[in-house]
Design a protein around this motif. Structure first.
Motif, short mmCIF file in Angstrom:
data_model
loop_
_atom_site.label_atom_id
_atom_site.label_comp_id
_atom_site.label_asym_id
_atom_site.label_seq_id
_atom_site.Cartn_x
_atom_site.Cartn_y
_atom_site.Cartn_z
N ARG A 38 0.83 -1.21 0.00
CA ARG A 38 0.00 0.00 0.00
C ARG A 38 0.86 1.26 0.00
NH1 ARG A 38 -5.37 -1.96 3.40
NH2 ARG A 38 -5.77 -3.70 1.99
N ASN A 39 2.00 1.17 0.62
CA ASN A 39 2.95 2.28 0.59
C ASN A 39 3.41 2.55 -0.85
OD1 ASN A 39 5.82 3.37 0.59
ND2 ASN A 39 5.21 3.73 2.72
N ILE A 40 3.74 1.48 -1.57
CA ILE A 40 4.16 1.65 -2.97
C ILE A 40 2.98 2.14 -3.81
CG2 ILE A 40 5.03 0.44 -5.02
CD1 ILE A 40 6.51 -1.48 -3.10
N HIS A 41 1.78 1.61 -3.50
CA HIS A 41 0.59 2.02 -4.26
C HIS A 41 0.34 3.53 -4.13
CE1 HIS A 41 -3.24 1.23 -6.31
NE2 HIS A 41 -3.64 2.28 -5.65
N GLN A 42 0.53 4.02 -2.91
CA GLN A 42 0.25 5.42 -2.64
C GLN A 42 1.27 6.36 -3.28
OE1 GLN A 42 -0.46 6.00 1.54
NE2 GLN A 42 -1.86 7.71 1.13
N ASP A 95 8.12 -6.25 -11.72
CA ASP A 95 8.18 -4.92 -12.34
C ASP A 95 7.69 -3.87 -11.34
OD1 ASP A 95 5.65 -6.03 -12.45
OD2 ASP A 95 5.46 -5.91 -14.62
N MET A 96 8.16 -2.63 -11.47
CA MET A 96 7.94 -1.62 -10.43
C MET A 96 7.18 -0.38 -10.88
SD MET A 96 11.60 -1.52 -8.38
CE MET A 96 12.59 -0.97 -9.78
N ASP A 97 6.98 -0.20 -12.19
CA ASP A 97 6.47 1.10 -12.66
C ASP A 97 4.95 1.21 -12.63
OD1 ASP A 97 6.59 -0.86 -14.72
OD2 ASP A 97 6.34 0.68 -16.25
N ALA A 98 4.48 2.46 -12.56
CA ALA A 98 3.05 2.77 -12.56
C ALA A 98 2.67 3.34 -13.93
CB ALA A 98 2.73 3.77 -11.46
N LEU A 99 1.41 3.77 -14.04
CA LEU A 99 0.87 4.25 -15.32
C LEU A 99 0.40 5.70 -15.23
CD1 LEU A 99 -1.18 1.05 -16.03
CD2 LEU A 99 0.39 2.04 -17.70
N TYR A 109 -5.52 4.38 0.69
CA TYR A 109 -4.11 4.42 0.25
C TYR A 109 -4.01 4.73 -1.25
CZ TYR A 109 -5.47 -0.36 -0.91
OH TYR A 109 -6.13 -1.46 -1.40
N ALA A 110 -5.03 5.42 -1.79
CA ALA A 110 -5.00 5.77 -3.22
C ALA A 110 -3.79 6.66 -3.53
CB ALA A 110 -6.29 6.48 -3.59
N SER A 111 -3.45 6.72 -4.80
CA SER A 111 -2.29 7.48 -5.26
C SER A 111 -2.26 8.91 -4.72
CB SER A 111 -2.29 7.53 -6.79
OG SER A 111 -1.30 8.44 -7.25
N ALA A 112 -1.10 9.30 -4.19
CA ALA A 112 -0.90 10.67 -3.75
C ALA A 112 -0.30 11.51 -4.87
CB ALA A 112 0.00 10.68 -2.51
N ASN A 113 0.00 10.88 -6.01
CA ASN A 113 0.57 11.59 -7.16
C ASN A 113 -0.49 11.69 -8.25
OD1 ASN A 113 2.94 11.40 -5.69
ND2 ASN A 113 3.78 9.72 -6.91
N CYS A 120 -1.74 -1.48 -12.84
CA CYS A 120 -1.42 -2.78 -13.45
C CYS A 120 -0.94 -3.76 -12.38
CB CYS A 120 -0.38 -2.60 -14.56
SG CYS A 120 -0.41 -3.90 -15.82
N GLY A 121 -0.93 -3.30 -11.12
CA GLY A 121 -0.58 -4.21 -10.03
C GLY A 121 0.91 -4.44 -9.84
N HIS A 122 1.75 -3.58 -10.44
CA HIS A 122 3.19 -3.77 -10.27
C HIS A 122 3.61 -3.50 -8.81
CE1 HIS A 122 3.85 -3.07 -14.89
NE2 HIS A 122 2.92 -3.96 -14.62
N ASP A 123 2.77 -2.72 -8.09
CA ASP A 123 3.00 -2.55 -6.65
C ASP A 123 2.90 -3.90 -5.95
OD1 ASP A 123 0.30 -2.60 -7.40
OD2 ASP A 123 -0.37 -1.32 -5.77
N GLY A 124 1.90 -4.69 -6.37
CA GLY A 124 1.72 -6.03 -5.80
C GLY A 124 2.83 -6.99 -6.18
N HIS A 125 3.25 -6.95 -7.46
CA HIS A 125 4.33 -7.85 -7.90
C HIS A 125 5.61 -7.57 -7.12
CE1 HIS A 125 2.16 -7.58 -12.09
NE2 HIS A 125 1.45 -8.23 -11.19
N THR A 126 5.87 -6.27 -6.88
CA THR A 126 7.07 -5.88 -6.13
C THR A 126 6.99 -6.36 -4.68
OG1 THR A 126 7.39 -3.95 -7.56
CG2 THR A 126 8.46 -3.88 -5.40
N ALA A 127 5.80 -6.16 -4.05
CA ALA A 127 5.63 -6.58 -2.65
C ALA A 127 5.73 -8.11 -2.52
CB ALA A 127 4.30 -6.08 -2.10
N ILE A 128 5.18 -8.82 -3.49
CA ILE A 128 5.25 -10.29 -3.48
C ILE A 128 6.71 -10.75 -3.49
CG2 ILE A 128 4.98 -12.30 -5.00
CD1 ILE A 128 2.19 -11.30 -5.70
N LEU A 129 7.50 -10.16 -4.37
CA LEU A 129 8.90 -10.60 -4.47
C LEU A 129 9.68 -10.21 -3.22
CD1 LEU A 129 10.78 -12.18 -6.23
CD2 LEU A 129 11.37 -10.11 -7.49
N LEU A 130 9.31 -9.08 -2.61
CA LEU A 130 9.93 -8.71 -1.34
C LEU A 130 9.55 -9.71 -0.24
CD1 LEU A 130 9.54 -4.82 -1.38
CD2 LEU A 130 11.71 -6.10 -1.46
#
Ligand SMILES: [Zn+2]
Ligand SMILES: [Zn+2]
Length: 407
Positions: A38-42, A95-99, A109-113, A120-130
């Protein structure tokens, strides 16, 4: 690789329970993974601008005892962990990038930007690998080397993160016998795995066609060459490419996404322009689509006295999963979640992925993980990654590494 290692081993008179990572092992870190996700998502960041995200990834990996290499292919990070003397090695990529989408989920925790979103859920892919990184560092239940590859810029097409990391010597600096990746998949039950051996996701090319005619007064069309008429004719002609020139046993898509011309009702414009997305699953079909589209554009324009300029840009290649590694990954998933949640040979997907570039150089498997049957689709302003998959995904990666690098 000992794919069928016994669950229990006797060793020096004592019974050593030999157990691979299960779902329960990653459950305890669920709250932590959710907070990271959620931190990455935001704080979403666009392609090659993932400075905060990659910084967070690098510092966590570092704290957990990984050897961390920053700045691979731009903002990419590789975390390396070696156990024992085994010479085998495995790569896992997130993958780490957003759209560039303005989020409309209304989540706390919606985007602050503004205008940027993890749609595309790359926040989730990154958290999963962590999550897998943490579990692997804790248990160290493998013999060999694991490289966790956190890639920037999957979303931008040609010149994206996979190409950049490979050009930066990814596989020379971090040798991998095989490489694995995953993507969440809305429209399929959460936690269900979709595998497919062979071509799985499409090659995606982008064509820009500019039709040059001769502008003039709308009242005197005979003194002009009307590019709008040519464009209209070409739109129809392009419908024949898939229906009449591609083997019905093959799959292909030709979609015209933009068409622009003119600015006033009483003016025939000088030019018209269209952009086309072209998708295919084999090199032969890919080449014949290009040929056909070029020929049609040029001949249609010529037929009306105009000229067509064709800019054909090849994007991501077809993503081809290798048979052995796909079967191996499928077994791992099946052990983890049961056969009823694993599809062995899913339908091909007309979306594309730059993970395809890694698979051109190493064997491996890219899998799709159900994000929920009734979830908004990828790249939609209402989309969100399903946090239930954090532990499923982390357990899948951990177990896959433990099995691939079995002691
Ligand atoms: Zn995407
Ligand atoms: Zn994606």
């Amino acid at each position: 690789m000992s794919e069928h290692a016994p669950e229990i081993e006797s060793y020096l008179g004592t019974t050593l329970k030999r157990r691979y990572c299960g779902l329960a092992d990653t459950l305890e870190s669920r709250a932590e993974l959710e907070a990271i996700r959620r931190n990455i998502h935001q704080n979403p960041e666009l392609a090659f601008d993932e400075v905060r995200t990659s910084g967070l990834v690098a510092s966590l990996l570092d704290a957990w005892g990984f050897a961390v290499t920053r700045g691979v292919g731009g903002t990419g990070v590789v975390g390396t962990l070696k156990c024992g003397e085994g010479r085998r090695s495995i790569g896992i990529r997130a993958d780490m990038d957003a759209l560039p989408i303005h989020e409309r989920t209304g989540l706390p925790y919606a985007s602050a930007n503004a205008g940027r979103m993890h749609a595309c859920g790359h926040d989730g892919h990154t958290a999963i690998l962590l999550g897998a990184a943490r579990q692997l560092a804790r248990t160290r239940n493998f013999d060999g080397t694991v490289h966790l590859i956190f890639q920037p810029a999957e979303e931008i097409g040609a010149g994206g993160g996979a190409e950049r990391m490979l050009a930066d010597g990814l596989f020379e600096r971090f040798p991998c016998d095989a490489i694995f990746g995953l993507h969440n998949h809305p429209g399929v039950e959460q936690g269900n795995f979709l595998f497919r051996s062979g071509p799985f996701m499409a090659a995606c090319d982008t064509v820009t066609i500019t039709i040059r005619g001769k502008g003039g007064h709308a009242a005197r069309p005979h003194q002009s060459v009307d590019p709008i008429l040519v464009a209209g004719s070409l739109v129809m002609a392009l419908q024949s490419v898939v229906s009449r020139f591609v083997d019905p046993n093959e799959a292909a898509v030709v979609s015209i996404g933009t068409l622009h011309a003119g600015h006033a009702p009483n003016v025939i414009p000088d030019s018209a322009r269209m952009e086309i997305s072209v998708r295919s699953f084999s090199p032969d079909v890919r080449a014949s689509l290009e040929n056909r589209i070029r020929q049609l554009a040029i001949s249609q324009a010529e037929g009306y006295g105009a000229v067509a300029e064709v800019d054909y840009v090849r994007g991501y290649p077809v993503l081809v999963n290798s048979e052995r590694e796909t079967e191996f990954a499928r077994q791992v998933a099946q052990e983890l979640v049961g056969a009823d949640k694993v599809v062995s040979q899913a339908a091909r997907i007309t979306g594309s992925e730059d993970f395809a570039y890694y698979l051109q150089q190493r064997p491996g498997c890219f899998v799709r993980l159900g994000n929920g049957a009734n979830q908004p689709l990828l790249h939609n302003a209402g989309y969100d990654f399903n946090d239930e998959n954090l532990t499923v995904g982390a357990a899948y990666w951990t177990r896959l590494v433990e099995r691939y690098l079995g002691r």
